[in-house]
Each structure stands twice: as C-alpha cells, then as structure tokens.
Design a protein around this motif. Structure first.
Motif, mmCIF file in Angstrom:
data_model
loop_
_atom_site.group_PDB
_atom_site.id
_atom_site.type_symbol
_atom_site.label_atom_id
_atom_site.label_comp_id
_atom_site.label_asym_id
_atom_site.label_seq_id
_atom_site.Cartn_x
_atom_site.Cartn_y
_atom_site.Cartn_z
ATOM 1 N N ARG A 121 -20.833 1.384 21.349
ATOM 2 C CA ARG A 121 -21.384 2.644 21.852
ATOM 3 C C ARG A 121 -20.703 3.829 21.171
ATOM 4 N N ASP A 122 -19.390 3.780 21.072
ATOM 5 C CA ASP A 122 -18.636 4.868 20.437
ATOM 6 C C ASP A 122 -18.824 4.890 18.927
ATOM 7 N N ASP A 123 -18.710 3.719 18.314
ATOM 8 C CA ASP A 123 -18.759 3.637 16.854
ATOM 9 C C ASP A 123 -20.147 3.919 16.291
ATOM 10 N N ALA A 124 -21.179 3.500 16.989
ATOM 11 C CA ALA A 124 -22.541 3.692 16.479
ATOM 12 C C ALA A 124 -22.852 5.166 16.293
ATOM 13 N N PHE A 125 -22.452 5.983 17.237
ATOM 14 C CA PHE A 125 -22.763 7.407 17.138
ATOM 15 C C PHE A 125 -21.891 8.112 16.111
ATOM 16 N N ASN A 126 -20.761 7.518 15.778
ATOM 17 C CA ASN A 126 -19.962 8.049 14.666
ATOM 18 C C ASN A 126 -20.587 7.679 13.329
ATOM 19 N N ALA A 127 -21.240 6.532 13.289
ATOM 20 C CA ALA A 127 -21.857 6.064 12.045
ATOM 21 C C ALA A 127 -23.154 6.802 11.743
ATOM 22 N N SER A 128 -23.946 7.075 12.781
ATOM 23 C CA SER A 128 -25.245 7.710 12.554
ATOM 24 C C SER A 128 -25.778 8.292 13.857
ATOM 25 N N THR A 129 -26.467 9.402 13.732
ATOM 26 C CA THR A 129 -27.132 9.992 14.890
ATOM 27 C C THR A 129 -28.624 9.655 14.892
ATOM 28 N N HIS A 130 -29.020 8.786 13.982
ATOM 29 C CA HIS A 130 -30.430 8.394 13.876
ATOM 30 C C HIS A 130 -30.886 7.693 15.150
ATOM 31 N N THR A 131 -32.137 7.876 15.483
ATOM 32 C CA THR A 131 -32.725 7.263 16.671
ATOM 33 C C THR A 131 -32.533 5.750 16.696
ATOM 34 N N ASN A 132 -32.570 5.104 15.538
ATOM 35 C CA ASN A 132 -32.371 3.648 15.502
ATOM 36 C C ASN A 132 -31.034 3.246 16.124
ATOM 37 N N PHE A 133 -30.010 4.029 15.891
ATOM 38 C CA PHE A 133 -28.704 3.720 16.456
ATOM 39 C C PHE A 133 -28.677 4.002 17.946
ATOM 40 N N HIS A 134 -29.329 5.068 18.372
ATOM 41 C CA HIS A 134 -29.417 5.349 19.802
ATOM 42 C C HIS A 134 -30.130 4.202 20.523
ATOM 43 N N GLN A 135 -31.210 3.733 19.919
ATOM 44 C CA GLN A 135 -31.972 2.643 20.520
ATOM 45 C C GLN A 135 -31.185 1.332 20.501
ATOM 46 N N ALA A 136 -30.422 1.089 19.445
ATOM 47 C CA ALA A 136 -29.607 -0.124 19.371
ATOM 48 C C ALA A 136 -28.551 -0.122 20.473
ATOM 49 N N VAL A 137 -27.934 1.015 20.700
ATOM 50 C CA VAL A 137 -26.936 1.121 21.777
ATOM 51 C C VAL A 137 -27.609 0.895 23.128
ATOM 52 N N ALA A 138 -28.739 1.546 23.358
ATOM 53 C CA ALA A 138 -29.449 1.374 24.628
ATOM 54 C C ALA A 138 -29.850 -0.088 24.819
ATOM 55 N N SER A 139 -30.317 -0.708 23.773
ATOM 56 C CA SER A 139 -30.761 -2.096 23.852
ATOM 57 C C SER A 139 -29.616 -3.048 24.184
ATOM 58 N N ILE A 140 -28.493 -2.890 23.510
ATOM 59 C CA ILE A 140 -27.376 -3.812 23.757
ATOM 60 C C ILE A 140 -26.774 -3.578 25.139
ATOM 61 N N GLU A 141 -26.832 -2.349 25.634
ATOM 62 C CA GLU A 141 -26.360 -2.073 26.992
ATOM 63 C C GLU A 141 -27.270 -2.723 28.035
ATOM 64 N N VAL A 142 -28.569 -2.729 27.781
ATOM 65 C CA VAL A 142 -29.498 -3.419 28.679
ATOM 66 C C VAL A 142 -29.226 -4.918 28.656
ATOM 67 N N CYS A 143 -28.975 -5.453 27.477
ATOM 68 C CA CYS A 143 -28.643 -6.881 27.376
ATOM 69 C C CYS A 143 -27.415 -7.213 28.215
ATOM 70 N N LEU A 144 -26.386 -6.406 28.094
ATOM 71 C CA LEU A 144 -25.170 -6.629 28.862
ATOM 72 C C LEU A 144 -25.456 -6.571 30.366
ATOM 73 N N ALA A 145 -26.163 -5.544 30.803
ATOM 74 C CA ALA A 145 -26.471 -5.392 32.229
ATOM 75 C C ALA A 145 -27.298 -6.573 32.741
ATOM 76 N N ASP A 146 -28.265 -6.999 31.947
ATOM 77 C CA ASP A 146 -29.091 -8.139 32.347
ATOM 78 C C ASP A 146 -28.259 -9.417 32.440
ATOM 79 N N LEU A 147 -27.399 -9.650 31.467
ATOM 80 C CA LEU A 147 -26.571 -10.855 31.498
ATOM 81 C C LEU A 147 -25.629 -10.847 32.705
ATOM 82 N N GLU A 148 -25.087 -9.692 33.039
ATOM 83 C CA GLU A 148 -24.211 -9.600 34.209
ATOM 84 C C GLU A 148 -24.983 -9.906 35.491
ATOM 85 N N GLU A 149 -26.174 -9.344 35.605
ATOM 86 C CA GLU A 149 -26.995 -9.595 36.789
ATOM 87 C C GLU A 149 -27.437 -11.064 36.851
ATOM 88 N N LEU A 150 -27.864 -11.592 35.727
ATOM 89 C CA LEU A 150 -28.302 -12.985 35.693
ATOM 90 C C LEU A 150 -27.157 -13.944 36.011
#
Length: 130
Positions: free
Chosen positions: A85-114
């Motif tokens: 989350r921290d490193d991605a935004f240092n690497a790029s502010t492009h929407t692809n990186f924002h979406q990648a961070v959002a996506s991996i955070e959803v994966c984490l939340a889903d795995l915790e709930e599951l």
C-alpha cells in the motif's frame, strides 16, 4: 459479512482459492511492470502472494490443514499488503496502482473473513448438530 456462514469447509476452501486468483493477477501486474526496476520493494507483494498460494495449494483437499496454514500465513500476507500500500503509491500515482492496492486489500479482507467462516464451519462439522 459478505459470505454465508452456512458454507461448508470445502466450499470455503474453494472460495479462498478463487480469491487467490485475484491476488495472483495483482502479483502478475506488479511482477511484469516497469516500475519494479526502480522500486524493487514492490516485489514484497509478489513474494507474499506466491508464498501464500504455494503454501495453500497442497492442502486444498484437507480443509482443516488448509485453514491452519491460512491462519499461519495471513499475518505475513497482511504485512506484505501494508507495505505494498505504501510502496505502490511511491512508485506510481497511476490508476492501475490504485486499483492494484484496492484489489489486494479486498483479497486480504476476504481471506480473513473466509478463514473465520471456515474455522467455525469446520468446528460445527466436527461436533455435529446440537
């Protein structure tokens, strides 16, 4: 809660595997991105997804072992997601990186709930109906 608490342990394992396919796509996006050359710290999420996936894939047929390993590996994966989350935004502010961070955070939340649902479902299947 996104998932039904009535899922059976094998159904929970199947859903976790589906969630991991989304994490794998984030891994692939980062691994093959040009930004990794200038920001090698992005590889933390690549290794984190790989480690988690590899540890779980041999336990798919045994939900009890699967959930134990998922529980064990989630803390390291949680740290990788936070670093990403921290490193991605240092690497790029492009929407692809924002979406990648959002996506991996959803994966984490889903795995915790599951994991919680899977552990409860497994406990209920071992003790039987009340």
């Amino acid at each position: 809660m996104w998932y039904s608490p009535q899922l059976t342990p094998p159904q929970v394992v199947e859903r976790c595997q589906q969630v991991l396919t989304h994490a794998w796509m984030v891994r692939t996006f980062i691994k093959h991105g040009e930004e990794v050359e200038d920001f090698p710290e992005l590889m933390v999420i690549v290794r984190g997804v790989f480690d988690l996936s590899l540890a779980l894939e041999s336990r798919i047929e045994n939900p009890k072992d699967y959930f134990q390993m998922l529980k064990k590996k989630l803390s390291r994966f949680r740290k990788a997601v936070a670093e990403f989350r921290d490193d991605a935004f240092n690497a790029s502010t492009h929407t692809n990186f924002h979406q990648a961070v959002a996506s991996i955070e959803v994966c984490l939340a889903d795995l915790e709930e599951l994991l919680q649902i899977g552990q409860k479902s497994l406990a209920n299947s071992e003790t039987g109906p009340l």
